[in-house]
Design a protein around this motif. Structure first.
Motif, PDB file in Angstrom:
ATOM      1  N   HIS A 268       0.850  -1.184   0.000  1.00 12.71           N
ATOM      2  CA  HIS A 268       0.000   0.000   0.000  1.00 12.71           C
ATOM      3  C   HIS A 268       0.891   1.241   0.000  1.00 12.71           C
ATOM      4  CE1 HIS A 268      -3.188   2.689   0.555  1.00 12.71           C
ATOM      5  NE2 HIS A 268      -3.121   2.815   1.864  1.00 12.71           N
ATOM      6  N   ALA A 269       0.869   1.986  -1.108  1.00 17.24           N
ATOM      7  CA  ALA A 269       1.749   3.150  -1.273  1.00 17.24           C
ATOM      8  C   ALA A 269       0.882   4.336  -1.665  1.00 17.24           C
ATOM      9  CB  ALA A 269       2.765   2.882  -2.367  1.00 17.24           C
ATOM     10  N   GLU A 274       7.069   8.485   0.748  1.00 15.31           N
ATOM     11  CA  GLU A 274       7.249   7.201   1.440  1.00 15.31           C
ATOM     12  C   GLU A 274       8.484   6.446   0.961  1.00 15.31           C
ATOM     13  OE1 GLU A 274       2.735   5.923   2.626  1.00 15.31           O
ATOM     14  OE2 GLU A 274       3.352   5.501   0.579  1.00 15.31           O
ATOM     15  N   LEU A 275       9.058   6.906  -0.151  1.00 16.55           N
ATOM     16  CA  LEU A 275      10.234   6.225  -0.692  1.00 16.55           C
ATOM     17  C   LEU A 275      11.483   6.777  -0.026  1.00 16.55           C
ATOM     18  CD1 LEU A 275      10.076   4.061  -3.077  1.00 16.55           C
ATOM     19  CD2 LEU A 275       8.028   5.442  -2.796  1.00 16.55           C
ATOM     20  N   SER A 276      11.954   6.080   0.992  1.00 15.95           N
ATOM     21  CA  SER A 276      13.147   6.491   1.738  1.00 15.95           C
ATOM     22  C   SER A 276      14.223   5.441   1.492  1.00 15.95           C
ATOM     23  CB  SER A 276      12.812   6.511   3.233  1.00 15.95           C
ATOM     24  OG  SER A 276      12.672   5.180   3.697  1.00 15.95           O
ATOM     25  N   PRO A 277      15.459   5.709   1.899  1.00 17.60           N
ATOM     26  CA  PRO A 277      16.476   4.660   1.760  1.00 17.60           C
ATOM     27  C   PRO A 277      16.032   3.360   2.444  1.00 17.60           C
ATOM     28  CG  PRO A 277      17.508   6.760   2.300  1.00 17.60           C
ATOM     29  CD  PRO A 277      16.019   6.983   2.402  1.00 17.60           C
ATOM     30  N   THR A 297      -2.786   1.836  -4.380  1.00 14.12           N
ATOM     31  CA  THR A 297      -2.800   3.221  -3.946  1.00 14.12           C
ATOM     32  C   THR A 297      -4.248   3.665  -3.796  1.00 14.12           C
ATOM     33  OG1 THR A 297      -0.743   3.646  -5.133  1.00 14.12           O
ATOM     34  CG2 THR A 297      -2.089   5.577  -4.630  1.00 14.12           C
ATOM     35  N   VAL A 298      -4.527   4.431  -2.764  1.00 13.97           N
ATOM     36  CA  VAL A 298      -5.861   5.012  -2.629  1.00 13.97           C
ATOM     37  C   VAL A 298      -5.754   6.484  -3.035  1.00 13.97           C
ATOM     38  CG1 VAL A 298      -7.772   5.530  -1.068  1.00 13.97           C
ATOM     39  CG2 VAL A 298      -6.470   3.412  -0.773  1.00 13.97           C
ATOM     40  N   LEU A 299      -6.648   6.903  -3.901  1.00 11.49           N
ATOM     41  CA  LEU A 299      -6.697   8.303  -4.332  1.00 11.49           C
ATOM     42  C   LEU A 299      -7.245   9.145  -3.176  1.00 11.49           C
ATOM     43  CD1 LEU A 299      -6.558  10.528  -6.492  1.00 11.49           C
ATOM     44  CD2 LEU A 299      -8.720   9.663  -7.414  1.00 11.49           C
ATOM     45  N   LEU A 313       5.142   9.178  -7.794  1.00 12.57           N
ATOM     46  CA  LEU A 313       4.996   7.965  -6.975  1.00 12.57           C
ATOM     47  C   LEU A 313       5.221   6.715  -7.820  1.00 12.57           C
ATOM     48  CD1 LEU A 313       4.158   6.364  -4.416  1.00 12.57           C
ATOM     49  CD2 LEU A 313       1.771   6.666  -5.113  1.00 12.57           C
ATOM     50  N   PHE A 314       4.544   6.640  -8.961  1.00  6.73           N
ATOM     51  CA  PHE A 314       4.644   5.425  -9.780  1.00  6.73           C
ATOM     52  C   PHE A 314       6.047   5.264 -10.369  1.00  6.73           C
ATOM     53  CE2 PHE A 314      -0.184   6.107 -10.351  1.00  6.73           C
ATOM     54  CZ  PHE A 314      -0.430   5.450  -9.151  1.00  6.73           C
TER      55      PHE A 314
END
Ligand SMILES: *Cc1c(COP(=O)(O)O)cnc(C)c1O
Length: 410
Positions: A268-269, A274-277, A297-299, A313-314
């Motif tokens: 769930h993104a 949210e994209l961290s090392p 993903t929820v809009l 994100l994508f």
């Protein structure tokens, strides 16, 4: 309430025009208040000065130090009036919980931080709007035994736990999650027996709650049990752990997960922040183990409802081998109106993706229909007209083209 909605509208209207794609204010770093992905050690040093990196990177430490009360939250940020009012409600149905790690990804001084909006309670949750329901997907009606949702003929959901490390305020299963863990787990035996008996099921989705919060031992047990069910061809796990508790994706866990093949994990993104090392490492570990990764993903209004945020994100997900799978229209759970966009907004976002970026970066946009009808895909209008000679189709630039098409002879 008036004020609340006015404020929200402003934040949405402030959105930059699509012509500024790629320069989104939500992705910028406004000030030193952002600890962010690569700065979680700054966050740790400020708020947990006696905690070392090894402790911080231990998922048990993260779980033990979850922020679940107003008092704890006040150490990190100043709640807005709307958040404070929600936190003070005594009739809370849905618990509040966030890991220190996930909090470290937020701009703590910015009430409009996209991740903050999804986990900190807001008084707008107490507004009940038309069409909202506690169980909009009527999952409870397609539940033959507790812990199983069997809506489609060949696949079923197994709700393995009701626990999550972080509770998303828009959760479609908020009626079930949080604080009922024991109740759900004692149904395992019943639920597994159902799956054993129903040999028409070939695809099981292990969900919850968040199944990756279970111990290695329990997961190992579960996967072994599924391995013995010969009619089950594949397993999927639905989780947000790689993005809210990436420390959980240990080599030992990966070894357990590797014991079942084929295993698909849908993460769930919701936002590129949210994209961290740490989360990137978690995804890479899973992908290296041969697990096929997808995203759901929820809009969400004011969080990710723009072409630029979704595109980013994508793209980011693809860099860690996560294929965008579903983009969900937000389910009309009670108190969700501040999160829900129009379907027109969703179509507009899909229109801004197709043709403009890699096809691999494009998920299916679906509405999970209220009443339990299942997922229905929604597309922007591409078929402009058709007759007995052909289809008139619109491309991503808005130009039209005709494909010759005749009725088939029977
Ligand atoms: C989403 C869902 C599935 C899986 O649907 P897919 O389209 O196969 O990903 C299965 N059962 C239920 C109840 C669901 O909500």
């Amino acid at each position: 309430m008036e004020q609340v909605s006015a404020q929200r509208n402003t934040s949405v209207d402030d959105e930059p025009p699509l012509t500024q794609m790629g320069v989104d204010y939500r992705l910028s770093t406004p000030s030193a208040t952002r600890f962010g992905a690569s700065e979680s050690s700054l966050f740790r040093k400020q708020f947990f000065p006696s905690t070392n990196l090894t402790q911080w990177n231990d998922w048990h430490w993260q779980l033990f130090h979850r922020i679940t009360t107003t008092e704890q939250l006040l150490r990190f940020l100043e709640p807005t009036e709307e958040e404070r009012a929600a936190l003070q409600r005594s009739d809370w149905q849905f618990p509040f919980s966030v890991t220190p790690y996930y909090l470290s990804l937020m701009h703590l001084k910015d009430p409009n931080d996209p991740l903050r909006k999804t986990v900190i309670p807001h008084i707008a949750e107490s507004i009940v709007s038309a069409g909202e329901a506690i169980d909009p997907l009527a999952e409870d009606h397609t539940s033959p035994v507790p812990g199983i949702v069997h809506r489609y003929p060949d696949r079923a959901l197994f709700l393995a736990t009701s626990f999550c490390s972080v509770y998303c305020r828009y959760c479609t299963r908020s009626r079930l999650v949080g604080g009922h863990t024991e109740a759900l787990e004692e149904y395992w035996e019943h639920a597994l027996s159902y799956l054993e008996a129903h040999t028409e099921i070939r695809d099981v989705i292990i969900s919850g709650g968040d199944p990756l919060t279970l111990s290695d031992e329990r997961l190992s047990l579960l996967l072994a049990r599924f391995k013995r069910m010969k009619h089950i061809q594949m397993l999927r796990i639905g989780t947000k752990v790689p993005f809210v508790l990436p420390q959980r994706i240990t080599p030992a866990l990966v070894k357990v997960l590797k014991s079942y093949r084929p295993l698909y994990i849908n993460i769930h993104a919701i936002h590129p922040n949210e994209l961290s090392p740490a989360s990137r490492q978690a995804c890479n570990r899973l992908a290296d183990a041969g697990i096929v990764l997808g995203s759901q993903t929820v809009l969400l209004k004011g969080v990710n409802d723009s072409v630029s945020v979704m595109t980013e994100l994508f793209h980011q997900l693809l860099t860690v081998r996560v294929k965008p799978y579903y983009l969900f229209q937000c389910d009309p759970i009670v108190g969700s109106s501040h999160f829900r966009t129009s379907i027109a907004k969703g179509k507009e976002i899909m229109d801004g993706l197709r043709g403009h970026t890699s096809g691999l970066a494009i998920p299916y946009y679906v509405v999970d229909t209220p009443g339990g009808g299942g997922k229905v895909p929604i597309l922007p209008e591409y078929e402009m007209a058709h007759d007995r000679t052909g289809y008139c189709l619109r491309n991503y630039e808005g130009r039209t083209f005709v494909y010759p098409d005749y009725p088939e002879e029977s």
